[in-house]
Design an enzyme around this catalytic site. Structure first.
Site, mmCIF file in Angstrom:
data_model
loop_
_atom_site.group_PDB
_atom_site.id
_atom_site.type_symbol
_atom_site.label_atom_id
_atom_site.label_comp_id
_atom_site.label_asym_id
_atom_site.label_seq_id
_atom_site.Cartn_x
_atom_site.Cartn_y
_atom_site.Cartn_z
ATOM 1 N N HIS A 204 0.834 -1.202 0.000
ATOM 2 C CA HIS A 204 0.000 0.000 0.000
ATOM 3 C C HIS A 204 0.864 1.246 0.000
ATOM 4 O O HIS A 204 0.515 2.256 -0.620
ATOM 5 C CB HIS A 204 -0.919 0.006 1.228
ATOM 6 C CG HIS A 204 -2.039 -0.975 1.152
ATOM 7 N ND1 HIS A 204 -2.951 -0.972 0.127
ATOM 8 C CD2 HIS A 204 -2.384 -2.003 1.963
ATOM 9 C CE1 HIS A 204 -3.818 -1.951 0.317
ATOM 10 N NE2 HIS A 204 -3.501 -2.589 1.416
ATOM 11 N N ARG A 311 -7.505 -9.206 -11.742
ATOM 12 C CA ARG A 311 -7.080 -10.515 -11.244
ATOM 13 C C ARG A 311 -7.935 -10.923 -10.039
ATOM 14 O O ARG A 311 -7.631 -10.578 -8.902
ATOM 15 C CB ARG A 311 -5.600 -10.469 -10.856
ATOM 16 C CG ARG A 311 -4.672 -10.101 -12.005
ATOM 17 C CD ARG A 311 -3.231 -10.010 -11.509
ATOM 18 N NE ARG A 311 -2.284 -9.787 -12.587
ATOM 19 C CZ ARG A 311 -1.864 -8.591 -12.987
ATOM 20 N NH1 ARG A 311 -2.336 -7.504 -12.398
ATOM 21 N NH2 ARG A 311 -0.985 -8.476 -13.964
ATOM 22 N N ARG A 347 -10.791 -11.623 -14.964
ATOM 23 C CA ARG A 347 -10.291 -12.977 -15.161
ATOM 24 C C ARG A 347 -10.784 -13.862 -14.026
ATOM 25 O O ARG A 347 -10.649 -13.506 -12.862
ATOM 26 C CB ARG A 347 -8.757 -12.982 -15.202
ATOM 27 C CG ARG A 347 -8.153 -14.363 -15.422
ATOM 28 C CD ARG A 347 -6.640 -14.311 -15.575
ATOM 29 N NE ARG A 347 -5.973 -13.985 -14.326
ATOM 30 C CZ ARG A 347 -4.657 -13.757 -14.230
ATOM 31 N NH1 ARG A 347 -3.897 -13.785 -15.305
ATOM 32 N NH2 ARG A 347 -4.118 -13.475 -13.064
ATOM 33 N N GLU A 446 -2.423 -18.476 -23.414
ATOM 34 C CA GLU A 446 -1.145 -18.446 -22.696
ATOM 35 C C GLU A 446 -0.455 -19.798 -22.700
ATOM 36 O O GLU A 446 0.545 -19.991 -22.000
ATOM 37 C CB GLU A 446 -1.350 -17.938 -21.259
ATOM 38 C CG GLU A 446 -2.481 -18.587 -20.527
ATOM 39 C CD GLU A 446 -2.844 -17.859 -19.234
ATOM 40 O OE1 GLU A 446 -1.999 -17.115 -18.694
ATOM 41 O OE2 GLU A 446 -3.974 -18.044 -18.765
ATOM 42 N N ASP A 470 3.145 -16.303 -19.442
ATOM 43 C CA ASP A 470 3.072 -17.764 -19.425
ATOM 44 C C ASP A 470 3.339 -18.349 -20.809
ATOM 45 O O ASP A 470 3.975 -19.395 -20.933
ATOM 46 C CB ASP A 470 1.700 -18.235 -18.926
ATOM 47 C CG ASP A 470 1.684 -18.450 -17.414
ATOM 48 O OD1 ASP A 470 2.746 -18.782 -16.863
ATOM 49 O OD2 ASP A 470 0.622 -18.290 -16.796
ATOM 50 N N CYS A 517 -2.118 -8.976 -22.632
ATOM 51 C CA CYS A 517 -2.126 -8.516 -21.235
ATOM 52 C C CYS A 517 -0.881 -8.950 -20.464
ATOM 53 O O CYS A 517 -0.837 -8.824 -19.243
ATOM 54 C CB CYS A 517 -3.381 -8.990 -20.501
ATOM 55 S SG CYS A 517 -3.520 -10.768 -20.303
#
Length: 556
Positions: A204, A311, A347, A446, A470, A517
């Site tokens: 953060h 994500r 995703r 991927e 990936d 991405c």
């Protein structure tokens, strides 16, 4: 002796990890915190000591509420929410009961118990494989330090004066790490840069520094020593270097770089609010990646045209048990409402490999990157998958949602997922719950298998998003987590480029759009090639949006 030290220090260069880009000049000013006594003291009346801790805990919750209110204007709601999270952490039964157990069983003082428990939880977070979760260690340190400071203030031992700056003019603040409550209260007029020996670029604190526009370098290590207090430094937030007592030539060089950066940043602002177009007028959708609600304000400030990769696994990784449908629904709804009409591509769960949560109780695998993860895990646990998809479809009524499935290797996986979606829609209709029937459905390319059969896959989906990270490791048989193989992990390898090209061609032949991405999306060296190949969308880190938009305007 002073002359000798000056000679030794002149042109000393420290190295760390970039948390926020930019150039800063100033004298190093180390954070001086109150010496809070954590030594163990024997307590006879443990009941009274637990009550003393409880009073400090409630006081801390009240402080955090005030800090949240004060942070709204400075950081925006999505960043200020960390202080609400801290309040929840202070109400966590495991944390609270662990501290009271130490007080009761060891007859110890509250300060000692808080410190012991904080160190245990901090260690657990730091040992996690994921950068984001490691960044949460600072949150544990923050709330625990807050309680101990309150305990000492109640005893009249400590006055809470916040961070003071040891030198006049611009300073570069130095510390082992900064916690969120310290970062948000910094005087931006005084603090030109931040350097820390520990920390994480996903914490953060790093997010706050980016929002506040402060050049920041973390993970400098043991070379950041307090004998450097007061020394003039240059923080090069572009390379991760800190120049101590630089010579005039170095100062002049970085002064020119900063001037150039300032001009470039001013130039980039000309692209704010404009579409992303190539020189020939071809439209590219330039989106941003996101891992949590805390990223949303940063994404909005970046002028991204949408979210190309949200994500969802981080919702699971931050939880102590499987998030319920309602819990997920509220998060997805918040994301969509915040982004308004802009597209949000979420995703589905990609737990496995380097991302996990204890309550999943996944088996140890010899090769987890190619194991039970992502869509494989979801299809093997249909109830888990259905819960997420139900939450997503219910949230779809509140914005412009697209759903993306990771780690696809076959048409059968796509067909089975779409069958589950049809079941969900029937259930929602029966329950008279609102949802959008036309939610875009896409998959990630991927794996080499998906890229090779992309012509077949394209018949069943609305879009492709190529995950180059990936795709590169699987194509080249190189573990991207293995630093010893870094030289073999070549994203420009002809085989990788051919698979990307094949995917784009097959997607366009089927009439669907194709995005990128992975890290290649923000690689300016490869940007021209991606434009040449015909990519339709790119999703990048928020800080790269305006610079890439400006670069794309010079291409094609």
């Amino acid at each position: 002796m002073g002359v000798t030290l000056a000679k030794i220090r002149q042109n000393l260069v420290l190295h760390g990890t970039v948390a926020n880009k930019g150039i800063a000049f100033g004298k190093l000013s180390f954070v001086k915190r109150a010496d809070i006594g954590h030594e163990k003291k024997e307590i006879k009346n443990t009941k009274a000591e637990c009550a003393r801790f409880e009073k400090a805990r409630l006081h801390a919750i009240t402080q955090l509420g005030a800090l949240y209110d004060a942070s709204l204007e400075k950081l925006g709601e999505q960043n200020a929410v960390v202080f609400q999270i801290h309040q929840m952490m202070l109400e966590d039964p495991d944390y609270v009961s662990s501290i009271k157990d130490v007080i009761t069983k060891e007859h110890s003082n509250a300060e000692y118990a808080v410190t012991v428990v904080a160190q245990k939880f901090e260690k657990q977070f730091l040992e996690m494989d994921n950068d984001y979760m490691r960044g949460r260690a600072a949150d544990i340190v923050d709330i625990s330090r807050r309680i101990n400071e309150i305990l000492m203030m109640h005893d009249g031992i400590l006055n809470n004066k916040g961070i003071s700056y040891n030198h006049e003019g611009s300073v570069v603040l130095a510390a082992d790490d900064l916690v969120p409550s310290e970062t948000v209260q910094l005087d931006q007029k005084a603090v030109a840069g931040i350097v820390t020996s520990k920390g994480s670029n996903r914490s953060h604190t790093a997010i706050f520094a980016r929002t506040m526009g402060i050049p920041t370098i973390v993970c400098v290590g043991d070379s950041l020593t307090e004998d450097l207090e007061g020394h003039f430094v240059i923080v090069d937030g572009n390379s991760g270097r800190i120049y101590v007592d630089p010579d005039n030539e170095t100062i002049e060089r970085f002064s020119e770089i900063k001037k150039t950066d300032d001009v470039q940043n001013s130039h980039l602002e000309e692209f704010r609010g404009k579409p992303t177009l190539t020189r020939s007028g071809n439209k590219i959708n330039l989106f941003a990646n996101s891992g949590s609600l805390a990223d949303l304000e940063l994404i909005k400030a970046s002028d991204a045209e949408g979210i190309g990769l949200f994500r969802s696994e981080y919702i699971f990784m931050q939880a102590s048990d499987y998030p319920t449908e309602e819990e997920q629904y509220e998060i997805y709804k918040k994301v969509l409402e915040t982004m308004g009409d802009k597209k949000v591509i979420i995703r589905t769960l990609d737990i496995g490999a380097d991302k996990t949560a204890e309550y999943f109780m996944l088996k140890q695998e010899q090769n987890p990157a190619m194991g039970l993860r992502a869509v494989r895990l979801c299809l093997a646990n249909r109830a888990l998958f259905k819960t997420q998809l139900r939450a997503l479809y219910r949230a779809s009524a509140f914005g412009n949602l697209s759903i993306m499935i990771p780690m696809i290797t076959s048409v059968d996986e796509v067909i089975e997922t779409k069958q589950i979606i049809r079941e969900i829609k029937r259930e929602l209709d029966e329950q008279e719950l609102q949802y959008k029937d036309d939610v875009e459905f896409g998959i990630m390319i991927e794996t080499p298998a998906a890229a090779i059969i992309s012509d077949e896959l394209a018949q069943h989906v609305d879009f492709f998003s190529i995950g180059t990270n990936d795709l590169t490791q699987f194509t080249l048989a190189v573990d991207r987590q293995n630093a010893d193989l870094e030289n073999y992990l070549n994203p420009y390898h002809h085989a990788v480029v051919k698979l990307i090209e094949n995917t784009i061609i097959n997607g366009h032949l089927a009439g669907i759009w194709v995005g990128i991405c992975g890290e290649l999306a923000s690689d300016e060296k490869f940007l021209g090639k991606l434009i040449q190949l015909g990519v339709d969308e790119m999703s990048v880190v928020p800080s790269s949006v305006l610079s890439l938009r400006a670069k794309i305007a010079t291409l094609g």
